[in-house]
Scaffold this motif. Structure first.
Motif, PDB file in Angstrom:
ATOM      1  N   UNK B  32      13.187  54.897 -15.811  1.00  0.00           N
ATOM      2  CA  UNK B  32      12.992  53.827 -14.945  1.00  0.00           C
ATOM      3  C   UNK B  32      11.753  53.292 -15.773  1.00  0.00           C
ATOM      4  N   UNK B  35      14.477  50.945 -17.431  1.00  0.00           N
ATOM      5  CA  UNK B  35      14.986  50.281 -16.260  1.00  0.00           C
ATOM      6  C   UNK B  35      13.768  49.357 -15.640  1.00  0.00           C
ATOM      7  N   UNK B  51      20.221  53.543 -13.560  1.00  0.00           N
ATOM      8  CA  UNK B  51      19.275  54.533 -13.961  1.00  0.00           C
ATOM      9  C   UNK B  51      20.053  55.928 -13.855  1.00  0.00           C
ATOM     10  N   UNK B  52      19.916  57.193 -14.221  1.00  0.00           N
ATOM     11  CA  UNK B  52      20.746  58.541 -13.605  1.00  0.00           C
ATOM     12  C   UNK B  52      19.431  59.877 -14.244  1.00  0.00           C
ATOM     13  N   UNK B  55      19.637  59.872 -18.038  1.00  0.00           N
ATOM     14  CA  UNK B  55      20.303  58.346 -19.470  1.00  0.00           C
ATOM     15  C   UNK B  55      19.443  57.145 -18.481  1.00  0.00           C
TER      16      UNK B  55
END
Lengths: 336, 239
Positions: B32, B35, B51-52, B55
């Motif tokens: 995050x 990101x 975002x996952x 990754x």
């Protein structure tokens, strides 16, 4: 207002544009054209934006008519049959459709998708900045569904400058499909080197159980070196996921934004459209290439699209009987 | 000291910046943080980021931004400290047995009362890790350990939409009807995706989520308001 009326439409005929970009992070499928190059070519033939909304036509085909005025249209994609009032035209063509005339587009010698673009703008309300249809989540296009007989697409800024039909000279749309290029990864480390070689050699065919979301690839079963579950991560268009049964799935325009199976390789963007155009009996193999090679191929596509599109007048070689009767060429022979 | 991320290619137009192989708040913080830093920098050529759990997928236009430059930008940002969660969402959840169909099963499996299961589920603080599967379909981490349960061996028939389910130490909030292997604990009147509302989505990945138990009558009243496009979950800023 001028509009395009759908007289008949097979299953899987949808409105598609550049895709619903920017919302993958919220789980929204991007959708968009299966064959981006052909979709762009149809639009550019009419001076539309390359990513403008057009009709993506499956092997189910379509018949359309213009209402309230003439429309300038272009068709590009697979080797479909295009007929204007029963008169056969080239499969890649720009034409004017006058009210009272009928344009028929149906499966032809090869290819799986073709694109019908309209000069002007198909005037429907976009959702999340896109008119691309994602039927599974019932978003975009016309009520989130495929087009059907009776649908009327209003056309804003309709133009009818095309005149006599012209063949689109787009040799770069005639792409080889025996070798599909892919970049290894992001999870090629879930496979041993010999399985990566099996992946390359195939030979593969597209399973009939394929759709806009995923193309199942029939061929050898791949085995995983270290399990077949990963913690979900992002999915790019063209990524090839290998689930537990070892049958790879190429993830296409309607793919989900994330997934939990290892992805052995990702088809380069210029070749996703080539794969999309394959029919189930056409064998191919994969060639793994570097990112630099993939970018070079992408640049070549971009340059082909950027060049002015050449056309030539259609020289009519085939005359259907209705046409011959209408001009009374054989009337003397048949009149008693 | 955190380990350097792995850069994995997903073709020539998507780069995966992978911080780990597990579901872990510290790994997700780094995802995050990257990101947020990339968004703040608004890099020309980045089309979108996803975002996952572990990754960040960066979709980019390689004709505008080449891979080496993108990697360099990511490496220059990587040391940026993680931002705190921006928002906490207090999401109303009705644990009525009509919605929480599996509460009885979970209680039996875990040797708890149904009331205790509800208390545990509603008492935890969750992290919205990521969206996936369908628009607004949200994966939450932070489920209480006492409620850890494997998925069903065979999927059950389609659920209602907006249900809260648990399995494998995770919770999910659904936005669609679907068959599932997860266990149903309740239903929220809130829509994590609504095409008739602007914005269409509620929480961002990284936000905190808590559940506030409501009775059936309250559920029905809030559902009617949510159906009209109103946001019925409350939110508070954490920064």
């Amino acid at each position: 207002m001028t509009s395009l009326k759908i007289l008949t439409a097979g299953p899987g005929v949808t409105l598609q544009d550049h895709g619903r970009d920017g919302y993958l992070r919220y789980g929204v499928t991007a959708a968009g054209a299966m064959d981006r190059l052909a979709h762009a070519a149809a639009n550019l033939a009419l001076d539309n934006e390359a990513g403008a909304v057009a009709i993506e036509i499956s092997l189910g085909g379509i018949e359309v008519a213009a209402e309230g005025g003439a429309l300038s249209l272009a068709v590009a994609g697979g080797g479909f049959e295009v007929l204007l009032d029963g008169v056969k035209l080239p499969g890649w063509v720009r034409l004017e459709l006058a009210p009272g005339s009928k344009l028929t587009i149906r499966a032809g010698v090869g290819g799986a998708w073709t694109y019908l673009a309209v000069a002007g703008q198909i005037d429907l309300p976009p959702f999340l900045n896109s008119l691309s249809t994602h039927t599974r989540s019932a978003l975009g296009g016309l009520e989130g569904r495929g087009l059907a007989a009776g649908d009327i697409l209003p056309i804003a800024g309709a133009k009818a400058q095309a005149g006599a039909p012209e063949r689109l000279l787009t040799p770069w749309l005639q792409r080889p499909t025996d070798v599909i290029r892919a970049v290894l990864g992001p999870q090629d480390d879930y496979f041993s080197e010999d399985q990566i070689e099996v992946f390359r050699q195939g030979p593969w065919t597209v399973s009939p159980r394929s759709d806009r979301m995923a193309f199942r690839l029939d061929g050898p079963r791949l085995t995983h070196a270290r399990g077949f579950h990963i913690i979900s991560d992002g999915i790019a268009m063209g990524s090839i996921q290998v689930p537990g049964d070892g049958q790879p799935l190429a993830l296409m325009a309607d793919r989900q934004s994330t997934g939990g199976y290892p992805k052995i390789a990702t088809i380069i963007a210029p070749d996703v459209g080539r794969l999309a155009q394959l029919r189930p009996n056409q064998a191919f193999r994969f060639k793994t290439v570097s990112v630099d090679d993939a970018v070079a191929a992408r640049r070549a596509d971009a340059e082909a699209l950027a060049a002015p599109m050449e056309t030539e007048p259609v020289i009519r070689r085939e005359f259907p009987s209705e046409f011959l009767l209408s001009v009374n060429l054989i009337g003397g022979a048949t009149a008693g | 000291m955190s380990i350097a991320p792995r850069f994995l290619d997903a073709g020539e137009a998507a780069l995966v910046v992978e911080y780990g192989l597990h579901i872990d708040p510290a790994i997700h913080d780094r995802v995050m943080a990257l990101d947020a830093s990339l968004a703040a920098k608004s890099v020309r050529g980045i089309r979108e980021t996803v975002p996952t759990f572990r990754s960040l997928m960066i979709h980019y236009d390689p004709l505008t931004l080449d891979r080496a430059s993108l990697v360099k930008i990511v490496e220059s940002l990587d040391a940026t400290p993680a931002p705190a969660a921006r928002k906490r969402w207090i999401v109303p959840c009705c644990y009525d047995p009509a919605f929480g169909e599996d509460l009885g099963h979970i209680a039996k499996e875990k040797g708890l009362t149904v009331e205790k299961v509800v208390q545990l589920h509603a008492g935890a603080t969750y992290r919205a890790y990521m969206y996936g599967f369908a628009p607004g379909f949200c994966y939450l981490g932070g489920a209480p350990k006492e409620l850890t349960l494997s998925r069903r061996t065979t999927p059950r028939p389609p659920t209602l939409s907006q249900v809260i389910m648990i399995a494998d130490g995770m919770s999910i909030i659904t936005t669609i009807s679907m068959p599932t292997g997860w266990w149903l604990v309740g239903r929220t009147p809130e829509r994590f995706f609504s095409r008739n509302r602007n914005p269409a989505f509620l929480a961002e990945a990284g936000d905190q989520i808590t559940f506030e138990p409501i009775d059936r009558a309250t559920y029905d009243a809030l559902d009617a308001r949510a159906e009209k496009g109103e946001v019925v979950a409350r939110s508070e800023s954490l920064s």
